[in-house]
Design an enzyme around this catalytic site. Structure first.
Site, mmCIF file in Angstrom:
data_model
loop_
_atom_site.group_PDB
_atom_site.id
_atom_site.type_symbol
_atom_site.label_atom_id
_atom_site.label_comp_id
_atom_site.label_asym_id
_atom_site.label_seq_id
_atom_site.Cartn_x
_atom_site.Cartn_y
_atom_site.Cartn_z
ATOM 1 N N ALA A 13 4.343 -6.860 1.640
ATOM 2 C CA ALA A 13 3.834 -5.606 2.206
ATOM 3 C C ALA A 13 4.872 -4.818 2.996
ATOM 4 O O ALA A 13 5.185 -3.668 2.664
ATOM 5 C CB ALA A 13 2.612 -5.905 3.082
ATOM 6 N N ALA A 14 5.421 -5.403 4.056
ATOM 7 C CA ALA A 14 6.338 -4.654 4.911
ATOM 8 C C ALA A 14 7.632 -4.331 4.181
ATOM 9 O O ALA A 14 8.119 -3.197 4.228
ATOM 10 C CB ALA A 14 6.628 -5.434 6.187
ATOM 11 N N ARG A 24 11.609 7.270 -1.393
ATOM 12 C CA ARG A 24 11.012 8.599 -1.462
ATOM 13 C C ARG A 24 11.873 9.644 -0.759
ATOM 14 O O ARG A 24 11.920 10.805 -1.146
ATOM 15 C CB ARG A 24 9.614 8.598 -0.830
ATOM 16 C CG ARG A 24 8.574 7.809 -1.602
ATOM 17 C CD ARG A 24 7.197 7.955 -0.971
ATOM 18 N NE ARG A 24 6.260 7.017 -1.565
ATOM 19 C CZ ARG A 24 5.884 5.867 -1.007
ATOM 20 N NH1 ARG A 24 6.361 5.530 0.190
ATOM 21 N NH2 ARG A 24 5.044 5.072 -1.619
ATOM 22 N N CYS A 47 -4.549 -11.516 1.965
ATOM 23 C CA CYS A 47 -5.882 -11.529 2.567
ATOM 24 C C CYS A 47 -6.983 -11.664 1.514
ATOM 25 O O CYS A 47 -8.102 -12.070 1.822
ATOM 26 C CB CYS A 47 -6.112 -10.252 3.372
ATOM 27 S SG CYS A 47 -4.955 -10.000 4.724
#
Length: 460
Positions: A13-14, A24, A47
């Site tokens: 995720a991070a 971007r 999760c």
């Protein structure tokens, strides 16, 4: 012009949020990005693993937000099954090990992102590595557990730990037809709640047929002649088991960072400033489960392993690395979970947290329903609220109930972030209609009771 090189350690995720956001803002001609991931998957929801194991999520790949190929298509050089084994801060390089070929090599960086996540707590007890004993940190772990459930010689499961993962895995095992025992070191399950609220969770688990044993200290895992688990021993009993799931919690994975001399806090997580830059290092950032963050209510750092925070950290890091600007001010400690149809939520401080930072407080606990009492399907929920002595500042909220109980905690999370008092909360303009709420929402009822408690304490 030679492009700067960003190296990212960790492909979940991070790390990949940081890489994607930086891309971007800057193209490959300005910024080359190399990311290392030691596992088989990137950008997935850890999760969601209990819900995949339970069958609520049909397929493992449903938990994957973006594949390695998708990242590479965006000019991110992603090296899978490659583990970073050393960070040379002074030399601005990292040493990597290709787990498939065994090759080791150095890669230089101009900017570095550390997103090494967290590791499951696995006590060094006899039998912890036995066949049939499983953690649930990665997708590989989830698949190994599912395979083990199919091979289990019987239908008895023991879950060690009664936090979020423990109660979620207890439900998953129940759905697989196992007889489930949860062993909990604490006074009640869900230590993220106060014991009086944890008792409500315990009662509900009992009602579902899950046996919860509190104050149970695991001493060893017993095995048979084939090396497979047969039971879990505690300080005063032995609990038969064909499968064992560890849900004891996680701790920051900062082995690399510590060895490199980077600063860690009292909970073992890397320390960063508001821009998620590692304290004392202008070209190194860190985010996700390997860092400590500021608790906005307590005024201290804490370690919270949640994908919501990790993704936000990554976005902020990527913005800063890519020439933009972003900050992460901190958290209030919001979390929700469930066991079958029982919903569990908390935000802010528990009683022991408030005591630990020297806050005086009052509490208010109410029972209400999630809908108007006369509307079909209305079910009970319990709300507990902590408010600061004299000032009435909201300090924390815990909710246990059904029928949409958990997400009401978001109201309290916003109030905590805004620094509201419980008296201010009583006038909040919340949505009302009989299918969704009583005229006085349970959060407002608790706030009114807390106001009374604050006033009484002030005159005592």
């Amino acid at each position: 012009m030679t492009a700067e090189r960003l190296v990212v350690i960790g492909g979940d995720a991070a790390g990949m949020s940081a890489a994607s956001q930086a891309r971007r803002l800057k193209g490959p001609e300005e910024l080359s990005i190399v990311a290392f991931e030691r596992g088989h998957f990137t950008s997935y929801s850890a999760c969601g693993i209990p819900y995949w194991v339970s069958g609520d999520v049909a397929d493992r790949d449903d938990l994957i937000a973006r594949s390695p190929e998708e990242h590479r298509a965006r000019a991110i050089e992603l090296r899978m099954r490659t583990e970073v084994t050393e960070i040379d801060v002074a030399g601005q390089r990292v040493r990597a090990l290709d787990r498939e070929s065994g090759e080791t090599y150095w890669t230089g960086f101009d900017k570095l992102v550390i997103a090494t996540g967290a590791r499951p707590v696995r006590p060094a007890l006899p039998g912890m590595d036995a066949a049939g004993v499983h953690g649930v940190q990665t997708l590989d772990d989830g698949q190994a557990l599912l395979d083990s459930l199919d091979r289990a010689p019987g239908r008895r499961a023991v879950v060690v730990g009664a936090g979020y993962i423990g109660v979620e895995m207890a439900e998953a095992l129940l759905k697989h037809g196992f007889q489930v025992t949860v062993l909990n070191r604490g006074e009640q399950p869900m230590a993220t709640l106060d014991p009086d609220m944890g008792r409500l969770v315990h009662d509900a688990m009992d009602g579902l047929g899950i046996t919860t044993v509190n104050r149970a200290e695991v001493t060893k895992i017993l095995t048979g002649a084939d090396g497979r688990v047969t039971a879990v021993a505690t300080n005063d009993a032995s609990h038969p088991a064909d499968v064992v799931v560890l849900g004891i919690g996680v701790e920051p994975e900062t082995t690399l960072a510590r060895a490199a001399g980077l600063p860690v806090g009292p909970h073992g997580g890397l320390l960063t400033d508001l821009s998620m830059r590692v304290v004392g290092h202008d070209n190194i950032w860190a985010g996700g489960d390997c860092v400590e963050v500021l608790d906005l209510v307590a005024g201290r750092t804490r370690h919270i392993a949640l994908g919501t925070h990790a993704n936000k950290h990554g976005q902020i890091i990527g913005a800063n690395v890519g020439g933009g600007y972003g900050t992460f001010p901190g958290v209030v400690g919001t979390a929700v979970s469930k066991v079958c149809d029982l919903e569990i939520a908390r935000t802010g401080l528990r009683e022991k947290d408030a005591h630990a930072v020297g806050l005086r407080f009052v509490t208010a606990t109410i029972e209400s329903t999630g809908r108007a009492g006369y509307y079909p399907g209305a079910q009970q929920m319990t709300v507990k609220m902590l408010a600061e002595y004299r000032t009435g500042r909201l300090l924390g909220v815990q909710i246990v109930g059904r029928d949409g109980a958990a997400k009401r905690v978001d109201i309290a999370a916003v109030a905590l972030t805004a620094g509201m008092t419980v008296e201010q909360m009583t006038t909040l303009d919340l949505g009302y209609a009989p299918p969704f709420s009583p005229v006085w929402d349970p959060i407002l009822v608790a706030a009114r009771k807390a106001v009374t408690a604050v006033r009484r304490a002030g005159t005592a």
